[in-house]
Design an enzyme around this catalytic site. Structure first.
Site, mmCIF file in Angstrom:
data_model
loop_
_atom_site.group_PDB
_atom_site.id
_atom_site.type_symbol
_atom_site.label_atom_id
_atom_site.label_comp_id
_atom_site.label_asym_id
_atom_site.label_seq_id
_atom_site.Cartn_x
_atom_site.Cartn_y
_atom_site.Cartn_z
ATOM 1 N N CYS A 2 -10.432 1.063 -10.386
ATOM 2 C CA CYS A 2 -11.724 1.402 -10.989
ATOM 3 C C CYS A 2 -11.563 1.583 -12.497
ATOM 4 O O CYS A 2 -10.465 1.722 -13.012
ATOM 5 C CB CYS A 2 -12.253 2.699 -10.384
ATOM 6 S SG CYS A 2 -12.395 2.618 -8.604
ATOM 7 N N ARG A 27 -10.417 -5.457 -15.178
ATOM 8 C CA ARG A 27 -9.707 -4.754 -14.097
ATOM 9 C C ARG A 27 -10.229 -5.189 -12.730
ATOM 10 O O ARG A 27 -9.640 -4.841 -11.703
ATOM 11 C CB ARG A 27 -9.870 -3.248 -14.253
ATOM 12 C CG ARG A 27 -9.312 -2.678 -15.542
ATOM 13 C CD ARG A 27 -9.917 -1.316 -15.866
ATOM 14 N NE ARG A 27 -9.342 -0.286 -15.054
ATOM 15 C CZ ARG A 27 -8.341 0.527 -15.429
ATOM 16 N NH1 ARG A 27 -7.820 0.379 -16.619
ATOM 17 N NH2 ARG A 27 -7.863 1.444 -14.650
ATOM 18 N N TRP A 77 -13.712 -0.548 -7.955
ATOM 19 C CA TRP A 77 -12.962 -1.512 -7.147
ATOM 20 C C TRP A 77 -12.797 -0.815 -5.793
ATOM 21 O O TRP A 77 -12.029 0.146 -5.656
ATOM 22 C CB TRP A 77 -11.611 -1.788 -7.810
ATOM 23 C CG TRP A 77 -10.663 -2.559 -6.956
ATOM 24 C CD1 TRP A 77 -9.659 -2.054 -6.167
ATOM 25 C CD2 TRP A 77 -10.604 -3.975 -6.750
ATOM 26 N NE1 TRP A 77 -8.997 -3.044 -5.515
ATOM 27 C CE2 TRP A 77 -9.545 -4.241 -5.840
ATOM 28 C CE3 TRP A 77 -11.320 -5.041 -7.230
ATOM 29 C CZ2 TRP A 77 -9.199 -5.529 -5.429
ATOM 30 C CZ3 TRP A 77 -10.979 -6.322 -6.818
ATOM 31 C CH2 TRP A 77 -9.953 -6.562 -5.933
ATOM 32 N N ASN A 103 -11.384 7.629 -10.279
ATOM 33 C CA ASN A 103 -10.506 6.476 -10.060
ATOM 34 C C ASN A 103 -9.283 7.004 -9.332
ATOM 35 O O ASN A 103 -8.651 7.948 -9.777
ATOM 36 C CB ASN A 103 -10.089 5.844 -11.399
ATOM 37 C CG ASN A 103 -9.146 4.666 -11.202
ATOM 38 O OD1 ASN A 103 -9.088 4.084 -10.109
ATOM 39 N ND2 ASN A 103 -8.387 4.325 -12.222
ATOM 40 N N GLY A 104 -8.987 6.433 -8.152
ATOM 41 C CA GLY A 104 -7.818 6.900 -7.402
ATOM 42 C C GLY A 104 -8.160 6.978 -5.916
ATOM 43 O O GLY A 104 -9.194 6.484 -5.477
ATOM 44 N N GLU A 488 6.167 -21.860 -1.224
ATOM 45 C CA GLU A 488 5.445 -21.028 -2.203
ATOM 46 C C GLU A 488 6.003 -21.236 -3.607
ATOM 47 O O GLU A 488 5.262 -21.352 -4.579
ATOM 48 C CB GLU A 488 5.519 -19.561 -1.787
ATOM 49 C CG GLU A 488 4.926 -18.575 -2.763
ATOM 50 C CD GLU A 488 3.440 -18.798 -3.065
ATOM 51 O OE1 GLU A 488 2.794 -19.598 -2.358
ATOM 52 O OE2 GLU A 488 2.945 -18.204 -4.036
ATOM 53 N N LYS A 492 3.807 -22.558 -6.790
ATOM 54 C CA LYS A 492 3.734 -21.831 -8.059
ATOM 55 C C LYS A 492 4.043 -22.753 -9.220
ATOM 56 O O LYS A 492 3.342 -22.799 -10.217
ATOM 57 C CB LYS A 492 4.715 -20.651 -8.053
ATOM 58 C CG LYS A 492 4.307 -19.478 -7.201
ATOM 59 C CD LYS A 492 3.199 -18.644 -7.767
ATOM 60 C CE LYS A 492 1.814 -18.870 -7.312
ATOM 61 N NZ LYS A 492 1.399 -19.019 -5.974
ATOM 62 N N GLU A 495 1.326 -25.636 -9.716
ATOM 63 C CA GLU A 495 -0.057 -25.257 -10.082
ATOM 64 C C GLU A 495 -0.143 -24.674 -11.492
ATOM 65 O O GLU A 495 -1.224 -24.657 -12.076
ATOM 66 C CB GLU A 495 -0.674 -24.304 -9.078
ATOM 67 C CG GLU A 495 -0.095 -22.921 -9.036
ATOM 68 C CD GLU A 495 -0.868 -22.014 -8.070
ATOM 69 O OE1 GLU A 495 -2.077 -22.199 -7.902
ATOM 70 O OE2 GLU A 495 -0.246 -21.122 -7.489
ATOM 71 N N HIS A 511 16.168 -36.169 6.164
ATOM 72 C CA HIS A 511 15.196 -37.059 6.842
ATOM 73 C C HIS A 511 14.255 -37.727 5.835
ATOM 74 O O HIS A 511 13.094 -37.958 6.120
ATOM 75 C CB HIS A 511 14.399 -36.241 7.872
ATOM 76 C CG HIS A 511 15.244 -35.646 8.937
ATOM 77 N ND1 HIS A 511 15.741 -36.350 10.007
ATOM 78 C CD2 HIS A 511 15.750 -34.391 9.046
ATOM 79 C CE1 HIS A 511 16.481 -35.566 10.761
ATOM 80 N NE2 HIS A 511 16.505 -34.362 10.202
ATOM 81 N N LYS A 610 -9.860 -19.329 -9.160
ATOM 82 C CA LYS A 610 -9.193 -18.198 -8.487
ATOM 83 C C LYS A 610 -9.634 -18.122 -7.032
ATOM 84 O O LYS A 610 -8.866 -17.796 -6.160
ATOM 85 C CB LYS A 610 -9.511 -16.876 -9.193
ATOM 86 C CG LYS A 610 -8.821 -15.672 -8.586
ATOM 87 C CD LYS A 610 -7.308 -15.832 -8.576
ATOM 88 C CE LYS A 610 -6.612 -14.712 -7.838
ATOM 89 N NZ LYS A 610 -5.168 -15.015 -7.615
HETATM 90 C C1 AGP Z 1 -2.351 -19.628 -4.997
HETATM 91 O O1 AGP Z 1 -1.521 -19.443 -6.144
HETATM 92 C C2 AGP Z 1 -3.539 -20.501 -5.308
HETATM 93 N N1 AGP Z 1 -4.256 -19.984 -6.389
HETATM 94 C C3 AGP Z 1 -4.353 -20.858 -4.080
HETATM 95 O O2 AGP Z 1 -3.533 -21.656 -3.280
HETATM 96 C C4 AGP Z 1 -4.870 -19.687 -3.189
HETATM 97 O O3 AGP Z 1 -3.797 -19.060 -2.548
HETATM 98 C C5 AGP Z 1 -5.793 -20.294 -2.121
HETATM 99 O O4 AGP Z 1 -6.896 -20.874 -2.778
HETATM 100 C C6 AGP Z 1 -6.287 -19.252 -1.109
HETATM 101 O O5 AGP Z 1 -7.018 -18.262 -1.751
HETATM 102 P P1 AGP Z 1 -7.406 -16.933 -0.931
HETATM 103 O O6 AGP Z 1 -6.137 -16.254 -0.563
HETATM 104 O O7 AGP Z 1 -8.245 -16.139 -1.894
HETATM 105 O O8 AGP Z 1 -8.169 -17.357 0.283
#
Ligand code: AGP
Length: 615
Positions: A2, A27, A77, A103-104, A488, A492, A495, A511, A610
């Protein structure tokens, strides 16, 4: 987390408070509100939604509150209670002459709420914070001659948990009382005016002179000055600090990017995810959000986990964990595939959807498909009150705090911890003994410290990034629990640096992918000491014999790996199921540094959002 702002001085308060809340939007929040004090008149305006919406609502009010030169503001939040107008802060007492923002997390709020309800107090929200205003009201009713700071001090003696708190009242309109325990609070010193905030972002444009409250301190802020005491009412002399950093730096806590800030937040986030859930003294986990459905979940014929992207990688780790500890068959599906392939799912199945944002369109559609087919649907989300969270039958929040960087980092490790705790909760009394669970939980509780140790390797990892920042392709290889981590790590890198990268089970290399290996191909092995270690060494030899360049994530004390790999990042020992929480961190940092060295926009990579709320 928050956001808190406060003002007392000679200017009209509402524009300053609104602008201050906008400075705290980074935030993350879901609702906002203000309390304005004009002499004996205290007015609260609050709602779900953005600060801009609140600003529109406040305009109508301003005509009557232009004399209000004191007030407090809050961006919420959600942690307890969905985002809504009634759960937004400030909260008021029944008489409407006290308002608080918080906040907390008040850890004993249920007990306090039951006490207050029994005494006839009415609660208008589902939040933990609302207990604070009624505690102050109760004390002031018993001792009307007490001043506001004493009433607040007395109330806080009943409270366990974390708070950054502001209190104002029309009974004592010339002061704001603030108190801190665990959630930061800063007082900005102006000319005949004072600014209060959760961090310096809303203050820095008005004054560079600030005082930081310490935990256990309470301040009374008036137009002509402030005093600080301990909660036990012992006077505290405070040093005035001169701010010397920009607004931009404040939002990122001094880090270059939100992504790096969030990578470094992981030890603290790991504690937050486990708080109140890992009961070491009892050797068990307590997952409140699914407690009522635990038996049904344990009876599942099969568990299907649906997610996208990084959350899908966490789901793969969840499959290994749940099958190992609870011996329930698990399938993992891309949500985008699950929703269209008319899956065979029914009432005997449990479908778990994982989503940081709780708004991913494909994951939401998969959830709805599973519900239509009669499955019990459970969610693991980070955003309280998000669509996915609201549409599942039960679920758990990861409490990772807002994740601003588009590339998910702290949310991933939080999801994996949630899945670890879920696997143990599903296993209780069936497949592993109580003592084994206690041991596993003890190891889990030690992870944040080990994660912090890995973050200290940032310099070494940046050096390695400098060697490979111009690579065209990178291969990530891992086995077992670290196969999803290889995926993963590859995600990272691609992307945020736009370098092509692939993750594979290490055994799969022969393979096909092995055809790619040459002196221009960096291959990143996750080669920690676990049951597949010797196999991984063979895979490394295969790469070396084809002149591939090997980087290894290995366990501290490993004497073998040094002669096989060009670079080795040694991380603390951990058992197989736990290692993903550690092995992913160097890969996050490696991707971050390569991307920044390539001049990429790390927090907002090209083409990415995002939350992918479209198909
Ligand atoms: C992860 O770094 C990416 N930004 C993307 O793959 C993300 O994980 C995916 O879009 C799923 O998002 P969510 O967890 O909000 O559903």
């Amino acid at each position: 987390m928050c956001g808190i702002v406060g003002y007392i001085g000679w200017q009209e308060a509402s524009p300053l408070l609104l602008k201050g809340l906008k400075r705290l939007e980074y935030r993350g929040y879901d609702s906002a509100g203000l309390a304005l004090l004009d002499g004996s008149k205290l007015v609260v305006i609050k709602q779900k939604g953005s600060v801009s919406n609140l600003e529109q609502e406040t305009l109508a009010l301003r005509a009557t509150m232009q004399g209000a030169t004191a007030g407090i503001g809050h961006t919420r939040w959600a942690t307890h209670g969905d985002p809504s107008d009634r759960n937004a802060h400030p909260h008021m007492n029944a008489a409407g002459d006290i308002a608080i923002i918080h906040n907390g997390i008040i850890e004993n709020y249920s007990l306090l709420k039951r006490e207050l309800l029994a005494e006839g107090y009415l609660f208008l929200s589902d939040t933990d914070s609302e207990v604070l205003v009624h505690l102050i009201d109760r004390i002031w009713k018993r001792e009307p001659a007490m001043d506001m700071e004493s009433a607040t001090r007395s109330a806080l003696r009943h409270v366990d948990g974390a708070y950054g708190l502001c209190v104002i009242s029309s009974r004592e309109p010339d002061k704001i009382v603030v108190a801190r325990m665990g959630s930061p609070l800063v007082i900005g010193i102006g000319e005949g005016e004072f600014f209060i905030a959760s961090d310096a972002a809303p203050i820095v444009e008005h004054t560079k002179k600030v005082v930081y409250l310490a935990d256990g301190e309470l301040a009374v802020v008036r137009r002509d000055g402030y005093t600080v005491t301990s909660i036990e009412n012992v006077r505290q002399e405070k040093v005035v600090t001169e701010l010397d950093f920009s607004l931009e730096k404040i939002e990122k806590d001094g880090f270059e990017h939100f992504m790096l800030k969030e990578i470094f937040q992981q030890p603290a986030v790991m504690h937050d995810v486990m708080r109140g859930r890992v009961r070491l003294d009892e050797g068990r986990v307590r997952l409140g959000g699914i407690e009522d459905y635990l038996d049904q979940l344990k009876q599942a014929k099969r568990i299907v986990i649906c997610a996208c992207g990084t959350s899908w990688h966490a789901a793969l780790i969840g499959e290994y964990l749940i099958e190992e500890f609870a011996r329930i068959p698990v399938e993992v599906d891309y949500a985008s595939e699950f929703r269209y392939r008319n899956p065979i799912v029914g009432a005997e199945d449990v479908v778990i959807v994982i989503s940081q944002s709780g708004e991913t369109a494909d994951t939401l559609a998969a959830l709805r498909t599973a519900k239509e087919k009669g499955a019990l649907v459970m969610g693991i989300c980070n955003v309280v009150g998000s669509t996915i969270a609201r549409e599942t039958l039960c679920g758990m929040y990861t409490h990772a705090g807002p994740e601003i960087g588009v590339a998910s980092t702290k949310a991933f490790t939080a999801q994996v911890i949630m899945l670890y705790m879920l696997a143990l909760a599903l296993s209780k009394g069936r497949t592993i003994s109580h003592d084994e669970i206690a041991l596993l939980l003890k190891e889990l509780s030690e992870i944040p410290e080990k994660a912090a140790q890995i973050l200290e390797l940032d310099g070494q990892i940046k050096f390695i990034a400098e060697q490979f920042k111009d690579a065209k392709n990178v291969l990530y290889l891992g086995r077992g629990y670290n196969f999803p981590v290889a995926l993963e790590g590859a995600l990272k890198l691609k992307e945020i640096s736009y370098i092509h990268a692939e993750g594979y089970p290490a055994a799969e290399m022969k393979h096909g992918p092995i055809a790619l290996i040459d002196e221009d191909m960096p291959v990143i092995f996750i080669a920690t000491r676990d049951s597949t270690y010797t196999k991984i060494l063979s895979n490394i030899e295969e790469v070396r014999s084809r002149k591939g360049r090997v980087i290894a994530i290995a366990s501290e004390g490993d004497k073998e790996i040094g002669r096989l790999a060009e670079h080795v990042i040694y991380i603390p020992q951990a058992s197989g199921p736990i290692t993903p929480l550690l092995t992913v961190i160097p890969l996050q940092l490696l991707a971050y540094h390569i991307a920044t060295l390539r001049g990429c926009n790390v927090d907002r990579p090209r083409n990415l959002a995002k939350s992918v709320t479209v198909e």
